[in-house]
Design a protein around this motif. Structure first.
Motif, short mmCIF file in Angstrom:
data_model
loop_
_atom_site.label_atom_id
_atom_site.label_comp_id
_atom_site.label_asym_id
_atom_site.label_seq_id
_atom_site.Cartn_x
_atom_site.Cartn_y
_atom_site.Cartn_z
N PHE A 331 15.97 14.80 25.51
CA PHE A 331 15.36 15.89 26.26
C PHE A 331 15.58 15.70 27.77
N GLU A 332 15.35 14.50 28.26
CA GLU A 332 15.51 14.26 29.69
C GLU A 332 16.97 14.40 30.11
N GLY A 333 17.88 14.01 29.21
CA GLY A 333 19.31 14.19 29.49
C GLY A 333 19.64 15.67 29.63
N LEU A 334 19.02 16.47 28.78
CA LEU A 334 19.26 17.91 28.81
C LEU A 334 18.70 18.53 30.10
N VAL A 335 17.47 18.14 30.44
CA VAL A 335 16.84 18.70 31.65
C VAL A 335 17.65 18.33 32.90
N ALA A 336 18.26 17.15 32.87
CA ALA A 336 19.08 16.74 34.02
C ALA A 336 20.27 17.69 34.20
N LEU A 337 20.72 18.30 33.10
CA LEU A 337 21.89 19.19 33.17
C LEU A 337 21.50 20.66 33.27
N TYR A 338 20.32 20.96 32.82
CA TYR A 338 19.88 22.36 32.79
C TYR A 338 18.40 22.36 33.17
N ASN A 339 18.15 22.69 34.43
CA ASN A 339 16.83 22.42 34.98
C ASN A 339 15.80 23.50 34.69
N ASN A 340 15.54 23.71 33.41
CA ASN A 340 14.44 24.58 33.03
C ASN A 340 13.74 23.92 31.85
N PRO A 341 12.74 23.05 32.15
CA PRO A 341 12.14 22.21 31.09
C PRO A 341 11.61 22.99 29.90
N LYS A 342 11.01 24.15 30.15
CA LYS A 342 10.42 24.86 29.01
C LYS A 342 11.51 25.40 28.08
N VAL A 343 12.59 25.93 28.66
CA VAL A 343 13.69 26.40 27.81
C VAL A 343 14.29 25.20 27.06
N CYS A 344 14.47 24.09 27.76
CA CYS A 344 15.00 22.88 27.11
C CYS A 344 14.08 22.45 25.96
N SER A 345 12.79 22.46 26.25
CA SER A 345 11.82 22.06 25.23
C SER A 345 11.91 22.95 24.00
N ASN A 346 11.99 24.27 24.23
CA ASN A 346 12.08 25.19 23.09
C ASN A 346 13.30 24.89 22.22
N TRP A 347 14.42 24.63 22.88
CA TRP A 347 15.64 24.37 22.11
C TRP A 347 15.60 23.03 21.40
N VAL A 348 15.07 22.01 22.07
CA VAL A 348 15.04 20.69 21.43
C VAL A 348 14.06 20.71 20.26
N MET A 349 12.86 21.26 20.51
CA MET A 349 11.85 21.26 19.43
C MET A 349 12.24 22.21 18.31
N GLY A 350 12.86 23.33 18.68
CA GLY A 350 13.22 24.33 17.66
C GLY A 350 14.53 24.00 17.00
#
Ligand code: ADP
Ligand code: MG
Ligand code: ZN
Length: 477
Positions: A331-350
């Motif tokens: 998740f943190e790796g993703l946020v480092a590349l795409y800085n929108n934590p909630k969108v990242c969270s939705n994709w990782v959890m979903g």
């Protein structure tokens, strides 16, 4: 739990360390090898063989101590705990007794009724495991000494827990910490994380502790909870019958959901502890402690808080994403590349955790890396693809390992934002649905969704939905 009695629980947890070699010799600790293939004169307890302390074990003990807010003793002692049993060839277990390496710690747990609660850690000490008896013959037993001398940490809590739920919350928290630290694989089935539960009850308001029973053989969180609850009921029955609880060790039988007495206090061993003359007192320098402190990963509770405070994630998301270190790292790796934590969270959890679960994979084996996923999210952002097509792209990236751009190109999935092309489709849809058109014009505005759906369908999901909506509104009014 009960209106008349307060429940008191203290836990002793054995954490098996993941060092490559044993605590006092160079033998491998690998699980599941053929019996006695991983032994040497030291772990076989042959006369004259001398133990040599594995420094990695000490380092792991310091890690565990720091992560649980303990003081690290600059000077600690290994002791011999003497008892006779066929799985212990030396006739004593090397452990720490009077001066353990870690003391006076605590961890915080979340409980339903109380919110945050602090549970004291009395001590953490290092010791060696015993071997394993195999009762596979009718009239004889065998012993496998592969496990003898495997490094363990024993983590002893204060009697601070007041219900089975609190005990489980504590164990889950401790489990999460040692797995996060990378010092234990956390596997309860293989016995890598074993718990003994000490349980007593006392009338509300009484300050001194009641007599406790120690429950053994608890190798799943569910059994631990069951065993504690059974024990509380049993002690209440004993007291209500006018008897006294006796101090004893009880063995839980998970098949029947009951426990039975294994030995009473009178039969308890006198271990005749004394300092092991073969091992020097252990010195841990302040420098060493500082180095270990600097090397610690961010711990799950700290992450949990940071994901909420700094990233603005809901508590639920923060909990799921911080629970396991590899998931948090993804998740943190993703946020480092795409800085929108909630969108990242939705994709990782979903998408990510969902697909991994379906395919029974760990996140370490996820074919869609944070880089590949960020590539998809960027194409949604710049409107190359719609959120809906993104799901198709995701599946394709998962299957092929290709980048989002490559998949969009190969499959012609680029969103159509050309108003002429969309207009043509809108016209077709209007022509093909005279009935709904009439109803819409008659005031049934809910039908807009139907028309947009038809346009998306006709464009195979590629039409820009915002534009389709706008054009439909124009043409239908
Ligand atoms: P032992 O030497 O028999 O292992 P300890 O005093 O080290 O006993 O205690 C072991 C564990 O039992 C600790 O986790 C402690 O918190 C817990 N404990 C001690 N007394 C009680 C009690 N009366 N009720 C519940 N837990 C207890
Ligand atoms: Mg003990
Ligand atoms: Zn050995």
């Amino acid at each position: 739990m009960n209106s008349r009695y307060e429940v008191v629980i203290g836990l002793e947890v054995h954490v098996q360390l993941t060092t490559k070699t044993k605590i006092f010799c160079g033998c491998s600790t690998e699980f599941g090898q053929s019996p006695n293939s991983q032994t040497c004169p030291v772990c076989l307890g042959l006369p004259g063989a001398l133990p040599v302390l594995n420094q990695q074990v000490v380092e792991n003990a310091i890690k565990a101590g720091l992560a649980t807010n303990c003081q690290i003793a600059p000077h600690s002692i290994f002791a011999r705990k003497n008892y006779f049993y066929p799985d212990l060839p030396k006739g004593y277990q090397i452990s720490q007794f009077e001066l353990p390496i870690c003391e006076h710690g605590w961890i915080d747990i979340e409980t339903a009724e109380l919110g945050k609660k602090r549970v004291g850690i009395t001590r953490i000490h290092m010791e060696e495991d015993a071997g394993k008896l195999l009762h596979n013959e009718v009239d004889s037993s065998a012993v496998d000494l592969n496990r003898a001398c495997t490094p363990l940490l024993e983590v002893v809590s204060e009697p601070d827990m007041r219900s089975s739920d609190e005990a489980i919350a504590y164990l889950r928290q401790l489990h999460q910490i040692v797995v996060y630290l990378g010092i234990c694989n956390g596997n309860l089935d293989e016995g890598s994380f074993r718990c003994d539960a000490n349980v007593s009850i006392r009338p509300w308001g009484q300050t001194e502790l009641g007599t406790r029973a120690e429950l053994k053989n608890l190798n799943s969180f569910r059994f631990i909870k069951q065993a504690i609850e059974y024990e509380v009921e049993r002690q209440i029955d004993v007291i209500e019958d006018g008897d006294e609880v006796v101090q004893e060790t009880r063995l839980f039988d998970p098949d029947r959901g009951v426990s039975r007495s294994m030995r009473s206090k009178e039969e308890a061993h006198d271990y005749r502890y004394f300092p092991d003359p073969d091992l020097l007192p252990l010195q841990v320098s302040a420098d060493w402690v500082t180095r270990v402190r600097d090397s610690l990963p961010e711990l799950p509770l700290v992450k949990l808080q940071r994901y909420q405070d700094e990233m603005g994630l809901p508590a639920y998301d923060a909990g799921v994403l911080s629970a396991e270190r590899p998931v948090a790292e993804y998740f943190e790796g993703l946020v480092a590349l795409y800085n929108n934590p909630k969108v990242c969270s939705n994709w990782v959890m979903g998408e990510i955790l969902g697909a991994l679960k379906d395919k029974n994979l760990g996140i370490e084996d996820c074919p869609v890396s944070p880089e590949l996923l960020a590539g998809i999210l960027q194409r949604i952002d710049d409107k190359t693809i719609s959120g809906k097509i993104a799901k198709t792209v995701f599946e394709e990236v998962w299957q092929s390992g290709k980048s989002a751009d490559q998949v969009i190109e190969d499959k012609g999935l680029k969103q159509v934002s050309d108003s002429g092309a969309i207009e043509a489709i809108v016209d077709e849809v209007i022509a093909a649905n005279p009935g709904p058109v009439a109803e819409y014009r008659g005031g049934k505005e809910k039908l807009m969704g139907f028309f947009v759906g038809q346009v998306m369908k006709a464009s195979k999901g590629k039409a820009n939905p915002g534009m389709a909506n706008q054009l439909l509104k124009q043409k239908l009014s």
